[in-house]
Scaffold this active site. Structure first.
Site, PDB file in Angstrom:
ATOM      1  N   THR A   1       0.912  -0.995  -0.220  1.00 42.57           N
ATOM      2  CA  THR A   1       0.017   0.057  -0.129  1.00 42.57           C
ATOM      3  C   THR A   1       0.768   1.395  -0.136  1.00 42.57           C
ATOM      4  O   THR A   1       1.980   1.210   0.740  1.00 42.57           O
ATOM      5  CB  THR A   1      -1.036  -0.161   1.414  1.00 42.57           C
ATOM      6  N   LEU A   2       0.392   2.200  -0.626  1.00 41.06           N
ATOM      7  CA  LEU A   2       1.177   3.485  -0.950  1.00 41.06           C
ATOM      8  C   LEU A   2       0.487   4.910  -0.358  1.00 41.06           C
ATOM      9  O   LEU A   2       0.529   5.879  -1.052  1.00 41.06           O
ATOM     10  CB  LEU A   2       1.635   3.600  -2.475  1.00 41.06           C
ATOM     11  N   GLY A   3      -0.490   4.669   0.509  1.00 42.36           N
ATOM     12  CA  GLY A   3      -1.216   5.827   0.998  1.00 42.36           C
ATOM     13  C   GLY A   3      -1.909   6.488  -0.166  1.00 42.36           C
ATOM     14  O   GLY A   3      -2.911   5.618  -0.908  1.00 42.36           O
TER      15      GLY A   3
ATOM     16  N   THR B   1      -5.933   5.180  -6.144  1.00 44.29           N
ATOM     17  CA  THR B   1      -6.997   5.520  -5.689  1.00 44.29           C
ATOM     18  C   THR B   1      -7.353   6.818  -5.808  1.00 44.29           C
ATOM     19  O   THR B   1      -6.725   7.730  -6.460  1.00 44.29           O
ATOM     20  CB  THR B   1      -6.589   5.264  -3.998  1.00 44.29           C
TER      21      THR B   1
ATOM     22  N   ASP C   1      -7.063  12.984   8.532  1.00 43.05           N
ATOM     23  CA  ASP C   1      -6.054  12.095   9.589  1.00 43.05           C
ATOM     24  C   ASP C   1      -5.748  10.753   8.959  1.00 43.05           C
ATOM     25  O   ASP C   1      -6.674   9.954   8.548  1.00 43.05           O
ATOM     26  CB  ASP C   1      -6.928  11.844  10.745  1.00 43.05           C
TER      27      ASP C   1
ATOM     28  N   GLY D   1      -4.354   4.993  10.773  1.00 42.93           N
ATOM     29  CA  GLY D   1      -5.278   3.962  10.758  1.00 42.93           C
ATOM     30  C   GLY D   1      -5.729   3.394   9.165  1.00 42.93           C
ATOM     31  O   GLY D   1      -6.525   2.650   9.420  1.00 42.93           O
ATOM     32  N   ALA D   2      -5.378   4.196   8.289  1.00 43.86           N
ATOM     33  CA  ALA D   2      -5.940   3.945   6.804  1.00 43.86           C
ATOM     34  C   ALA D   2      -5.388   2.610   6.435  1.00 43.86           C
ATOM     35  O   ALA D   2      -5.917   1.988   5.777  1.00 43.86           O
ATOM     36  CB  ALA D   2      -5.125   5.019   6.068  1.00 43.86           C
ATOM     37  N   GLY D   3      -4.176   2.121   6.644  1.00 45.65           N
ATOM     38  CA  GLY D   3      -3.722   0.855   6.415  1.00 45.65           C
ATOM     39  C   GLY D   3      -4.538  -0.007   6.976  1.00 45.65           C
ATOM     40  O   GLY D   3      -4.744  -1.084   6.345  1.00 45.65           O
ATOM     41  N   ASP D   4      -4.971  -0.251   8.301  1.00 45.27           N
ATOM     42  CA  ASP D   4      -5.693  -0.831   8.957  1.00 45.27           C
ATOM     43  C   ASP D   4      -7.174  -0.901   8.234  1.00 45.27           C
ATOM     44  O   ASP D   4      -7.847  -2.132   8.218  1.00 45.27           O
ATOM     45  CB  ASP D   4      -5.693  -0.843  10.410  1.00 45.27           C
TER      46      ASP D   4
ATOM     47  N   ASN E   1      -9.032   0.243  -1.418  1.00 42.85           N
ATOM     48  CA  ASN E   1      -8.635   1.838  -1.632  1.00 42.85           C
ATOM     49  C   ASN E   1      -9.738   2.582  -1.378  1.00 42.85           C
ATOM     50  O   ASN E   1      -9.343   3.676  -0.733  1.00 42.85           O
ATOM     51  CB  ASN E   1      -8.132   2.104  -2.981  1.00 42.85           C
TER      52      ASN E   1
ATOM     53  N   ALA F   1     -11.974  11.404   8.043  1.00 44.01           N
ATOM     54  CA  ALA F   1     -12.244  11.936   9.380  1.00 44.01           C
ATOM     55  C   ALA F   1     -11.253  11.794  10.284  1.00 44.01           C
ATOM     56  O   ALA F   1     -10.184  10.712  10.008  1.00 44.01           O
ATOM     57  CB  ALA F   1     -13.510  10.728   9.645  1.00 44.01           C
TER      58      ALA F   1
ATOM     59  N   SER G   1     -12.757   6.596  12.455  1.00 44.14           N
ATOM     60  CA  SER G   1     -13.020   7.209  11.150  1.00 44.14           C
ATOM     61  C   SER G   1     -13.241   5.896  10.187  1.00 44.14           C
ATOM     62  O   SER G   1     -13.790   6.123   9.095  1.00 44.14           O
ATOM     63  CB  SER G   1     -11.616   7.687  10.715  1.00 44.14           C
TER      64      SER G   1
END
Length: 152
Positions: A65-67, A86, A93, A96-99, A125, A134, A140
């Protein structure tokens, strides 16, 4: 007979080599990929090179994953890295995006196994992009009722 998804977080450079061979899907972020491979991962092309190292270690499918740049996938059966972009969003924020991504991917692997992996990644994605809009981590994460129906 169970499909497994491994997220090596937090990554350690001397990860037991069995982890590379025992999971069906190996999913890490760019920082974890750098720690695991020793390669710099700053772009989709870099992620493809790191994914190749992980496949050579025995991973069946590697997702990095690359944000905001989405993710890259490489597998034993498709040795050409594929970048899955994406949508661009205004991030509030990113904690936690990866999770959020990995959780969504696990959901699709379990409940929609007939979807192509590429489609699962596009949807994961999207859900991760929703989560960064969020504040907070778990707070979020969107509920199913708050997501477009086409995701299900």
């Amino acid at each position: 007979g169970v499909k497994t998804l491994f997220n090596p977080a937090p990554a350690i450079a001397d990860l037991d080599p069995r982890f590379y061979t025992l999971s069906d899907v190996f999913c890490c972020n760019e920082t974890e990929a750098e720690i695991l491979t020793g390669l710099t991962v700053g772009s989709p092309a870099d992620a493809g090179k790191a994914a190749l190292v992980l496949v050579e270690r025995g991973c069946q499918v590697v997702i990095i994953t690359l944000g905001a740049d989405g993710c890259v996938i490489l597998s034993q059966t498709q040795l050409v890295p594929k970048h899955i972009p994406t949508e661009k969003v205004k991030a509030v924020d990113t904690t936690g995006a990866g999770d959020s991504f990995v959780g969504a991917l696990a959901f699709y692997l379990a409940y929609y196994p007939n979807l192509s992996l590429e489609e699962m990644l596009k949807r994961s994605n999207f859900i991760a992009a929703v989560s960064v809009q969020a504040a907070g981590t778990q707070s979020s994460y969107p509920y199913k009722k708050d997501l477009p129906l086409h995701l299900f």
